[in-house]
Design a protein around this motif. Sequence first.
Motif, short mmCIF file in Angstrom:
data_model
loop_
_atom_site.label_atom_id
_atom_site.label_comp_id
_atom_site.label_asym_id
_atom_site.label_seq_id
_atom_site.Cartn_x
_atom_site.Cartn_y
_atom_site.Cartn_z
N VAL A 66 0.84 -1.20 0.00
CA VAL A 66 0.00 0.00 0.00
C VAL A 66 0.88 1.26 0.00
O VAL A 66 0.65 2.19 -0.78
CB VAL A 66 -0.97 0.00 1.21
N ILE A 67 1.90 1.27 0.83
CA ILE A 67 2.77 2.46 0.91
C ILE A 67 3.46 2.69 -0.44
O ILE A 67 3.40 3.78 -1.01
CB ILE A 67 3.84 2.29 2.02
N ALA A 68 4.12 1.65 -0.95
CA ALA A 68 4.90 1.84 -2.17
C ALA A 68 4.00 2.18 -3.37
O ALA A 68 4.31 3.08 -4.16
CB ALA A 68 5.71 0.58 -2.48
N MET A 69 2.87 1.50 -3.47
CA MET A 69 2.03 1.75 -4.65
C MET A 69 1.29 3.09 -4.55
O MET A 69 1.04 3.73 -5.57
CB MET A 69 1.04 0.61 -4.86
N THR A 70 0.95 3.51 -3.35
CA THR A 70 0.33 4.83 -3.20
C THR A 70 1.30 5.89 -3.74
O THR A 70 0.91 6.79 -4.49
CB THR A 70 0.01 5.11 -1.72
N HIS A 71 2.55 5.76 -3.36
CA HIS A 71 3.53 6.73 -3.84
C HIS A 71 3.70 6.68 -5.35
O HIS A 71 3.71 7.70 -6.03
CB HIS A 71 4.87 6.46 -3.15
N ILE A 72 3.78 5.44 -5.88
CA ILE A 72 4.05 5.29 -7.30
C ILE A 72 2.88 5.79 -8.15
O ILE A 72 3.06 6.38 -9.21
CB ILE A 72 4.40 3.82 -7.61
N LEU A 73 1.65 5.58 -7.67
CA LEU A 73 0.49 5.94 -8.48
C LEU A 73 -0.02 7.36 -8.21
O LEU A 73 -0.97 7.82 -8.85
CB LEU A 73 -0.64 4.93 -8.24
N LEU A 74 0.63 8.05 -7.27
CA LEU A 74 0.16 9.38 -6.88
C LEU A 74 -0.01 10.35 -8.06
O LEU A 74 -1.04 11.02 -8.15
CB LEU A 74 1.12 9.96 -5.82
N PRO A 75 0.95 10.44 -8.98
CA PRO A 75 0.78 11.39 -10.09
C PRO A 75 -0.49 11.14 -10.90
O PRO A 75 -1.09 12.09 -11.41
CB PRO A 75 2.02 11.16 -10.96
N PHE A 76 -0.91 9.89 -11.01
CA PHE A 76 -2.11 9.59 -11.80
C PHE A 76 -3.36 10.14 -11.12
O PHE A 76 -4.39 10.28 -11.75
CB PHE A 76 -2.26 8.09 -12.01
N MET A 77 -3.29 10.40 -9.83
CA MET A 77 -4.41 11.02 -9.13
C MET A 77 -4.26 12.54 -9.16
O MET A 77 -5.23 13.26 -9.42
CB MET A 77 -4.43 10.51 -7.68
N ILE A 78 -3.06 13.02 -8.92
CA ILE A 78 -2.85 14.48 -8.81
C ILE A 78 -3.12 15.18 -10.14
O ILE A 78 -3.78 16.22 -10.17
CB ILE A 78 -1.42 14.78 -8.32
N LEU A 79 -2.65 14.64 -11.22
CA LEU A 79 -2.75 15.35 -12.50
C LEU A 79 -4.20 15.60 -12.96
O LEU A 79 -4.54 16.74 -13.28
CB LEU A 79 -1.93 14.64 -13.58
N PRO A 80 -5.09 14.59 -12.97
CA PRO A 80 -6.49 14.89 -13.33
C PRO A 80 -7.15 15.85 -12.34
O PRO A 80 -7.90 16.75 -12.74
CB PRO A 80 -7.18 13.53 -13.28
N LEU A 81 -6.86 15.67 -11.04
CA LEU A 81 -7.43 16.57 -10.04
C LEU A 81 -7.00 18.01 -10.31
O LEU A 81 -7.81 18.93 -10.32
CB LEU A 81 -6.96 16.16 -8.64
N TYR A 82 -5.70 18.15 -10.55
CA TYR A 82 -5.13 19.48 -10.77
C TYR A 82 -5.80 20.15 -11.96
O TYR A 82 -6.21 21.30 -11.90
CB TYR A 82 -3.63 19.35 -10.98
N SER A 83 -5.94 19.40 -13.05
CA SER A 83 -6.46 20.02 -14.27
C SER A 83 -7.92 20.43 -14.10
O SER A 83 -8.37 21.40 -14.68
CB SER A 83 -6.29 19.10 -15.47
N VAL A 84 -8.67 19.71 -13.28
CA VAL A 84 -10.06 20.09 -13.01
C VAL A 84 -10.11 21.29 -12.06
O VAL A 84 -10.85 22.25 -12.27
CB VAL A 84 -10.85 18.89 -12.45
N MET A 85 -9.29 21.22 -11.02
CA MET A 85 -9.30 22.31 -10.03
C MET A 85 -8.87 23.64 -10.63
O MET A 85 -9.33 24.71 -10.24
CB MET A 85 -8.38 21.96 -8.86
N LYS A 86 -7.98 23.54 -11.61
CA LYS A 86 -7.47 24.74 -12.27
C LYS A 86 -8.61 25.53 -12.93
O LYS A 86 -8.54 26.75 -13.06
CB LYS A 86 -6.45 24.29 -13.33
N THR A 87 -9.66 24.80 -13.35
CA THR A 87 -10.75 25.47 -14.07
C THR A 87 -11.81 26.06 -13.14
O THR A 87 -12.73 26.72 -13.60
CB THR A 87 -11.45 24.48 -15.02
N ILE A 88 -11.69 25.80 -11.83
CA ILE A 88 -12.69 26.33 -10.89
C ILE A 88 -12.27 27.74 -10.47
O ILE A 88 -11.21 27.90 -9.85
CB ILE A 88 -12.81 25.43 -9.65
N PRO A 89 -13.04 28.75 -10.79
CA PRO A 89 -12.63 30.11 -10.44
C PRO A 89 -12.58 30.28 -8.93
O PRO A 89 -13.52 29.86 -8.23
CB PRO A 89 -13.73 30.99 -11.03
N PRO A 90 -11.51 30.88 -8.39
CA PRO A 90 -11.39 31.08 -6.95
C PRO A 90 -12.52 31.97 -6.41
O PRO A 90 -12.85 31.91 -5.23
CB PRO A 90 -10.04 31.76 -6.76
#
Lengths: 370, 424
Positions: free
Chosen positions: B295-319
């Motif tokens: 769980v520890i190792a795979m959470t770290h390894i797969l983290l970018p696959f979660m962060i990148l889609p989240l980031y691109s959606v959050m970027k479009t939400i006006p503050p």
Amino acid sequence: MKLTKMMMTTTALTLAAGAAFAESHGSMAGEMTVVSWGGAYQNSQVKAYIEPYQAMNDGLKVITDESSAEAVTKLRAMAEAGNITWDVVDVVAADAMRLCDEGLAMEIDPDTMLADAPDGTKAADDFGDLMVSSCFVPQIVYSTTFGYRTDLLPEAPTSVCDIFDTEKFPGKRSLEKRPIGNMEWALICDGVAIDDVYTTLETPEGVAQAFAKLDTIKDNVVWWSAGAETPQLLADGEVTIGSTYNGRLFSAIAEQGQPIGMLWDWQMFDLDGWIIPANLPAERQARALDFLKFATDTQRLADQAKFISYGPARASSAPLVGKHAELGIEMAPHMPTDPNNAKNTFLFNYDWWASYRDDLDAQFQAWLLK
Amino acid sequence: MAETSTNGPMLAADGTPLKQSLAKALKRQKRMALLLIAPLLIFVLVSFIMPIGSMLMRSVQNTAGTDYVPDILPNVVVALEDWDPATGELPSEAAFKAMAIDFAAAFENKQHTQLGRRFNYETPGMSSLFRKSGRPISRLKIDQVTDFKSELIGMDKDWGKIEYWATIKANSGYYTASYYMAAFDAERTLDGVQMKEPDQRIYQKLMIRTLWLSALITLCTLAVGYPVAWLLADLPLRTSNLLMILVLLPFWTSLLVRTSAWKILLQEQGVINDIWVAIGFTERLSLINNQLGVVIAMTHILLPFMILPLYSVMKTIPPSYLRAAKSLGADNTTAFLRVYFPQTLPGIGAGALLTFILAVGYFITPELVGGADGTFISNRIYFQFSSMGNWGLAAALGTIMLLIVLLLYYVYDKLVGIDNVKLG
């Protein structure tokens, strides 16, 4: 299926065109692909066999490949596609038997195709019982055995059963993640006579008995699947005792100076050697046979032992085993076949495991999951 | 316009009806487009669809080596047709004779051991019987032997085992369900198909474990990745770009290196345990070679696959939305839960789907840090494929896994709607 066949044929044609340009010596191919296991083992083969052979055959091109672990699967695929790109393949005895049975390896006649010993002993007698298949030319005897940390244990273990004694010998153990070897050791240490081990393992009660013995140390085991893991785990102090191939332990002890000792008790012997794929073109087959005759003669097998601590498969080679090529230490005492080390041994039972491996492996997996 | 339409169909410049001419042009365009994507299409077909298809077929084909079992044992199949293993009696003399004939032919073609291996998947011991019988049976003079039954049983008493013959009969068709039975932990006994003992059901356990750990890993990446993605989306571009590199850097590092690094950190004599002991604890922690390590190792390894889609959606939400919510009286929690969070759902969906599907098929990391209880179904598939050479079982397990993932995808589509998934 058809498509892969077509693609492979195309590759074959390209390769054949390339080979046609290669210089040819008489009726022998000017190029040879030798497949082995990589690492220190393949290096020892390059130094002891291939380089001297190339020195004798000017201009011969040798391609080395490290695919021995998948030799059976790959040779099957090559035969299916009708294009065999390998000339000489290093495999363990069990794989050689499978390839021979399936007609994927050519039969070797020891009288005409192999060199006799210098004293005139016939090759077949020189190799003796180790010629376990008519397609297989044995090269080395290796063993799977235990190494232990000399500085982390209160005293040195002397019996393989000491691995089951976690009070006297604290710390974790590393064992191979498969039933082979572990089941036998468990039964031997549970009081089963060596001759009865396999008949015991054929019964459900015997299997349960072996698992019950392994249960006593299950929480203290780190399971390995690659031979390099145990030396690393020992070096890191992650485990205090662990099983692996004896050559790996030798290199950790002698070449890297790790505080590791060898436990030879009930080491499990296995054989490794050469096969030549069946139905090679005549020129390539002639080349492969010529190389094989040279590489398995008495002196060459003894030479390999200068580089790695695996026992030469010919009886006549044993007296010629000398010192390590770089470290200058006597190699004989490090050989699994040395009389001092080979007091209690057993030979990996190919035939029995061929039948029961699927079944025991599933049970072993179920036991691991419990 | 009105004039031409009354005089029949509208004509193009060359005199053909305009409708036809238009359709022709469109067709040509379509053909051109198809030609343009043809290389890709052929590539996908040849290197992806066909191999997968042929692999999936192996899960039902009853082959030994390259040939089908009934083609290797044609006479045996016929001779066993009327035999019922449930009677508790051995097959007839004719079946033994058929076996001797077929077996000798199989030996000639070097197929007898492959046949033995095929039957050995079902019943242990048959591989050894078939190998040992090869030469002796091929030496039999078929027209001189009168009693094949006693001849074969005399050669090896295992030829007298009813369960062996039952296995041969049960697996004598061109297609077989036995790989799927094995994959579902069922087995064929003399009393019909039965489930194995509960503690022998390994594939069920592995399947459930794979799904459960993958879900857990997905949750962990979400918990860790959500705040990071928010931070990245909220910061000025220059700072967030810098931080983004920190997210991507491990992404560009070899998977093996990252996994090995976790090994060094987590092992019992490793960095984390050394610190743990240095601050006064005496018991070292087991952080690796178990499920926790995976769980520890795979959470770290797969983290970018979660962060990148989240980031691109959050970027479009006006503050300004959050500020508006607050100015209308919402406290921080309400503003987040009712205004910000719902808008990030498409990103969560995309990230979770991506991470989960990748995790289900993961292989190297569970193999290296999973120990005994952290391995996945993929490790078992690989083992069956490469070590045991049981491609049929490997294919059956792979097919089941594929179907489960497709089913989850379908459920997800029904619940969340796949249109609501945004990758940016």
